[in-house]
Design a protein around this motif. Structure first.
Motif, short mmCIF file in Angstrom:
data_model
loop_
_atom_site.label_atom_id
_atom_site.label_comp_id
_atom_site.label_asym_id
_atom_site.label_seq_id
_atom_site.Cartn_x
_atom_site.Cartn_y
_atom_site.Cartn_z
N VAL A 169 -8.15 -4.06 -30.07
CA VAL A 169 -8.49 -3.49 -28.78
C VAL A 169 -9.75 -4.18 -28.28
N LYS A 170 -9.69 -4.66 -27.04
CA LYS A 170 -10.86 -5.32 -26.44
C LYS A 170 -11.87 -4.26 -26.01
N SER A 171 -13.16 -4.59 -26.20
CA SER A 171 -14.20 -3.63 -25.83
C SER A 171 -14.77 -3.91 -24.45
N ASN A 219 4.63 -0.13 -32.60
CA ASN A 219 3.99 1.10 -32.09
C ASN A 219 2.99 1.66 -33.09
N GLU A 220 3.39 1.76 -34.35
CA GLU A 220 2.51 2.30 -35.40
C GLU A 220 1.23 1.47 -35.51
N THR A 221 1.39 0.15 -35.53
CA THR A 221 0.23 -0.74 -35.69
C THR A 221 -0.71 -0.64 -34.50
N LEU A 222 -0.15 -0.63 -33.29
CA LEU A 222 -0.99 -0.52 -32.09
C LEU A 222 -1.71 0.82 -32.05
N ASN A 223 -1.03 1.89 -32.43
CA ASN A 223 -1.68 3.20 -32.45
C ASN A 223 -2.84 3.24 -33.44
N LYS A 224 -2.67 2.61 -34.60
CA LYS A 224 -3.76 2.55 -35.59
C LYS A 224 -4.94 1.74 -35.04
N ALA A 225 -4.64 0.61 -34.37
CA ALA A 225 -5.71 -0.22 -33.81
C ALA A 225 -6.47 0.53 -32.73
N ILE A 226 -5.76 1.28 -31.90
CA ILE A 226 -6.41 2.06 -30.84
C ILE A 226 -7.24 3.18 -31.43
N LYS A 227 -6.68 3.87 -32.42
CA LYS A 227 -7.37 5.02 -33.03
C LYS A 227 -8.64 4.61 -33.76
N THR A 228 -8.57 3.50 -34.53
CA THR A 228 -9.71 3.09 -35.34
C THR A 228 -10.66 2.14 -34.61
N GLY A 229 -10.16 1.45 -33.59
CA GLY A 229 -10.98 0.45 -32.90
C GLY A 229 -11.12 -0.83 -33.70
N GLU A 230 -10.43 -0.90 -34.83
CA GLU A 230 -10.49 -2.09 -35.69
C GLU A 230 -9.27 -2.97 -35.45
N GLY A 231 -9.42 -4.26 -35.74
CA GLY A 231 -8.30 -5.18 -35.67
C GLY A 231 -7.29 -4.86 -36.77
N LYS A 232 -6.04 -5.03 -36.46
CA LYS A 232 -4.97 -4.79 -37.43
C LYS A 232 -4.05 -6.01 -37.45
N THR A 233 -3.35 -6.18 -38.55
CA THR A 233 -2.37 -7.25 -38.64
C THR A 233 -0.99 -6.64 -38.90
#
Length: 151
Positions: free
Chosen positions: A149-151, A109-123
């Motif tokens: 997140v896909k654009s 959840n934390e990782t997905l929220n960061k990816a959504i918030k920043t728009g950047e890929g996360k690992t």
């Protein structure tokens, strides 16, 4: 559509036939964890009469992937996911039924929220431990997932 073990097992029959034929099955999936089970049989054994390492890897990866897929669905966003690295450690001969559990739903959840918030890929590194019928760990797998997140 709610993700369930039954739906994931049907999916694996058509999209992951090697795992399905070898007996890899999702048994439990909730907000925090996913349990995938596989029983040592003739079809999935190695020459040493234990479960082939790749079968253990399929079950372990599915336990991390299934919970990730569920979490991605919950976001309502289109997010790609891909394994970019993995590690494995084998500590005991894998015979009988082995249950692989990933219980890192909150970290996902934390990782997905960061990816959504920043728009950047996360690992994210997710771990799945295989436990035999005696309650002993036979193997531990770690998978590094990339999410974006896909654009």
């Amino acid at each position: 559509m709610t993700l369930t073990p039954r739906k994931l097992n049907a999916f694996s029959m058509f999209k992951l036939p090697a795992a399905y034929i070898c007996g890899v099955r999702v048994k439990h999936l909730d907000e925090k964890k996913c349990l995938v089970s596989v029983k040592h049989r003739w079809i999935n054994q190695n020459p040493f009469k234990s479960m082939f390492w790749a079968v253990q890897g399929m079950a372990a990866e599915l336990s991390t992937a299934a919970i990730m897929i569920g979490k991605i669905q919950e976001t309502g966003k289109k997010i790609s996911m891909l394994v970019i690295s993995n590690q494995a450690k084998y500590t005991k001969k894998a015979t009988g039924r082995i249950n692989f559990t990933c219980n890192q739903g909150e970290l996902i959840n934390e990782t997905l929220n960061k990816a959504i918030k920043t728009g950047e890929g996360k690992t994210i590194w997710l771990e799945s431990v295989g436990i035999n019928e005696e309650g002993v760990a036979v193997s531990t797998f770690r998978f590094e997932w990339s999410v974006k997140v896909k654009s």
